[in-house]
Write an enzyme that holds these catalytic residues in place. Structure first.
Site, PDB file in Angstrom:
ATOM      1  CE  LYS A 118      -1.914   5.181   0.764  1.00  0.00           C
ATOM      2  NZ  LYS A 118      -2.093   4.876   2.200  1.00  0.00           N
ATOM      3  CG  ASP A 135      -1.646   1.286   1.443  1.00  0.00           C
ATOM      4  OD1 ASP A 135      -2.524   1.617   0.627  1.00  0.00           O
ATOM      5  OD2 ASP A 135      -1.316   1.996   2.417  1.00  0.00           O
TER       6      ASP A 135
END
Lengths: 362, 362
Positions: free
Chosen positions: B227, B223
Site C-alpha cells: 500500500k 501488505d
C-alpha cells in the site's frame, strides 16, 4: 461545434478564494495539454473582461487587468447567451457567495453550461431552487459540482455522494463544520487545561482572522445550518431551508439588536457567565462542549448547536480550526468513516474548486 | 461503433469482494437508465460465462450460473481480443488478487479496455509494470482506477490524486494501513488498560477472522508495504518495489521456517517477551506502540514498522480494525488532512470498486 480538445473557463468573483483559484488554474493549464484550458470570461459584480470572439484571456494577470477594465458585466440573460454560444465546452466557476448568482444557476445549466462553485447559497437556499438546479442537470446533461461548499477542500461532498450512489445506507452525519466554531471551542473548552473567558476567546478569534468581519455571522450558526442543509439533501432528506430545523445561536438575545460587530464585542463579556455555566456542567460529567451539526436520517432530524462529548471523542480532540465530519452508515457499522482537516482558507477552498474542475475534464 | 448509451462490464473473480460487487452492480444497474450497464463476461480462474455476440448476462444469478458453467476462461490474448472488439465501452473489473491478471493490464489498456480493481499487485509490483500501465493509459485514453487498493472504500487514492493534481505539495503520508495490525495493536497496547499477551491477541484476531488464513501473511508487513508503494508512487517517488525500503516483519526469525500457520501460532508464545518489552518501553514514555507506514517525500524515505505514539495522537486512539491515513501537505499546514474508518471487508472494498465505476460512467 463543441470541441472536446478545449475547455473554456468563465469565472465570477476574484476575492480570497477567487485569487487562489486563479493561481491553481494557471498551474493546471500549464501542466495539461489535452484538453486545453482557456480562460475567456472573468468578472466581479462591477467589472468584466471578455471578447466577442471568445478569445482567451491570460490567466497570470487576469485579476490586475480586470481591476482596470472599464467593461461592466453583462446582465444575466446576456451572459447565459454568451456562455452557451461558445465554441467549446464551458465551465462557469462562481467564486462569489452571492445569492443572485446562485439563483441564476438553472439558467446556465439548462443551456449546457457546467457550474463549479464553493458558494453554499444555491444548495442551501429554498428547496425549489435545489430542484430547479438538479432538474436542469438531468435534462441538459450539464454538470454541477460544489465540493468546497462543505469542508472546503476536504472530500466531504464526493464521499457522501459515493456512499449514496454505491447503495450504502447513510444513517447519521455528525461533525464540526465551522473552522471558527472549532477554533473557539478548542480554546474555550480544551480537553486539557481550562481555557479562557468566552468573550476573550471570541475577541482573539476575530483578531487572528478566524471570524467573519462581524463575528455574529459565525455565532448565529447559520453557516453551519447551510452546510447541514446541503448534506441532508444529498442524503435524501427534503430539507425546506436552513431555518427549517433547530439552530442554536450563540448570540445572546439581548445583543441581537447591537448596531455593529464592535458594539457586540464590547458588550459580550456581560454574558460570559452563561457560557461558563454550560462549560462547567459538561466538565462535571467529564466532558467538553463543542458546537456541532448532526443529521439523523431515519428520524429525519437535523440540528445545530452545543453538545457535550467525552474527552476521548474524536470531536473533542480536534485541533486548531479543523473540521471533522463522521459518516455513520450500514456498511461502516459502529465505527464511522471520518474526514478531518482544515475546512476553511483560500488555498484549500480553491483546491476543492480545482478538483471539481478535474472531474469535469476527466 | 461504440455507443455511449451502454457500458459493458467484464468481471474476473467472484470471491468475497467479487460477490459483494455483484450485489452493488445489480442495484446500480437497476437504478441507472443511462448509460445502461450490462454484464457480458464473468470468470474465475477455472470457469467463465460469455457469449460470442456480447449479449448480456443476468447479474442476479451470475455467480451461481458461473459455478455450474463448463466453459473455461479464454487465454489472455483471446480475452483482450474479445473485450476490445465489443460494440460499446468496456470496463474490466479485476476482483482477484492475482499477479498474472495484474500483469496483463497493459494489454487491455492499450486496446482501450478500462480497468477497475482492488488488486494491489499491479501498482505495487515492479516499477516497469507501473510505467507500462500508465504509458498505456496515456496513449489509448483508457482509464484505470484502483481506489480499493489502499484503505478499501475510504477515499484515500482519490484524495491523494486530488492533492497532487491540484498542485499541493504533499510532504508526508503516515498511517495505519492494515485492519489486522490495527485490531492487533488496539487490543495488545490499548490507550487505557493493559491488553493481553501478544500470542493470545494474534490467536484471537485469527479466530475472529481479522487475519489471513495464515496470520504470517499479515505479520510480515508486506501488505502494508504494498500500500505504501502505491501511495509513494502516486506522490511522485519512483519506488522500485515493496521490498526496496525497510519493512519490519513481526515474524520472529526463529519462526520463519514454520511449515504451517498453525505451527507458527502454536510456537508464537515463546516470543511474547520480545513484544512485551517493546510495549513496556513505550509505556515508560507514556506512549503506545502501533504498526504504521510512513512516506516522507522530501527525503524520499518510505518505511513500515512499529513506532511509538502519544496516547492522545489520532493514530493511538484508533478503534477496532480501522485504518487511519494522514496527509501532511503545504496547503494543510501543521494539521494534516485525515481519513479514517474501516479499511477492509467485502462490502466496503466493493464500494471502492463501485465508486470507481461511477467515475468511468460520469
Amino acid at each position: 461545434m463543441a470541441s472536446t480538445q478545449r475547455v473554456l473557463i468563465a469565472i465570477i468573483g476574484v476575492g480570497g478564494v477567487g485569487k487562489c483559484f486563479l493561481g491553481q488554474l494557471q498551474a493546471l493549464a500549464a501542466r495539461r495539454s489535452a484538453p486545453q484550458l482557456d480562460l475567456f470570461y472573468i468578472s466581479t459584480s462591477k467589472k468584466a473582461i471578455y471578447n466577442d470572439d471568445y478569445s482567451s484571456i491570460k490567466i497570470e494577470d487576469a485579476a490586475e487587468v480586470l481591476a482596470k477594465s472599464s467593461k461592466t458585466p453583462p446582465p444575466t440573460e446576456k451572459l447565459v447567451e454568451y456562455l452557451s454560444s461558445a465554441p467549446a465546452r464551458v465551465v462557469l466557476v462562481d467564486n462569489t457567495s452571492s445569492q443572485d448568482v446562485a439563483e441564476s444557476y438553472p439558467l446556465f445549466l439548462r443551456r449546457g453550461v457546467n457550474i463549479i462553485t464553493p458558494n453554499k447559497k444555491a444548495f442551501s437556499g429554498s428547496y425549489d431552487l435545489w430542484r430547479d438546479i438538479f432538474g436542469a442537470v438531468a435534462t441538459s446533461g450539464a454538470k454541477v459540482f460544489h465540493e468546497s461548499s462543505v469542508g472546503a477542500g476536504l472530500p466531504v461532498i464526493s464521499t457522501l455522494k459515493d456512499l449514496v450512489e454505491t447503495g450504502d445506507q447513510v444513517k447519521r452525519i455528525e461533525g464540526v463544520f465551522s473552522g471558527t466554531m472549532s477554533f473557539l471551542f478548542n480554546s474555550f473548552a480544551p480537553t486539557e487545561g481550562s481555557g479562557g473567558k468566552w468573550s476573550d476567546e471570541v475577541r482573539k478569534a476575530k483578531e487572528l482572522g478566524y471570524t467573519e468581519p462581524d463575528p455574529r455571522d459565525d455565532l448565529n450558526g447559520l453557516d453551519v445550518a447551510r452546510k447541514l442543509t446541503i448534506l441532508a439533501r444529498l442524503a435524501g432528506l427534503e430539507v425546506a431551508s436552513p431555518t427549517s430545523f433547530p439552530v442554536q445561536s450563540l448570540i445572546p438575545k439581548e445583543l441581537e439588536s447591537c448596531e455593529s460587530g464592535q458594539e457586540f464585542l464590547d458588550k459580550l463579556h456581560h454574558f460570559d457567565d452563561q457560557m461558563e455555566k454550560t462549560k462547567k456542567e459538561a466538565e462535571a460529567e467529564g466532558k467538553v462542549i463543542r458546537f456541532v451539526g448532526s443529521i439523523d436520517i431515519p428520524t429525519k432530524t437535523v440540528k445545530v448547536g452545543l453538545e457535550k462529548f467525552d474527552r476521548g471523542h474524536p470531536i473533542s480532540s480536534l485541533k486548531g480550526s479543523d473540521n471533522i465530519i463522521s459518516f455513520y452508515t450500514e456498511r461502516y457499522g459502529n465505527n464511522p468513516l471520518i474526514i478531518q482537516g482544515a475546512g476553511a482558507g483560500g488555498e484549500v477552498t480553491a483546491m476543492g474548486v480545482t478538483s471539481d474542475l478535474l472531474k469535469v475534464l476527466a
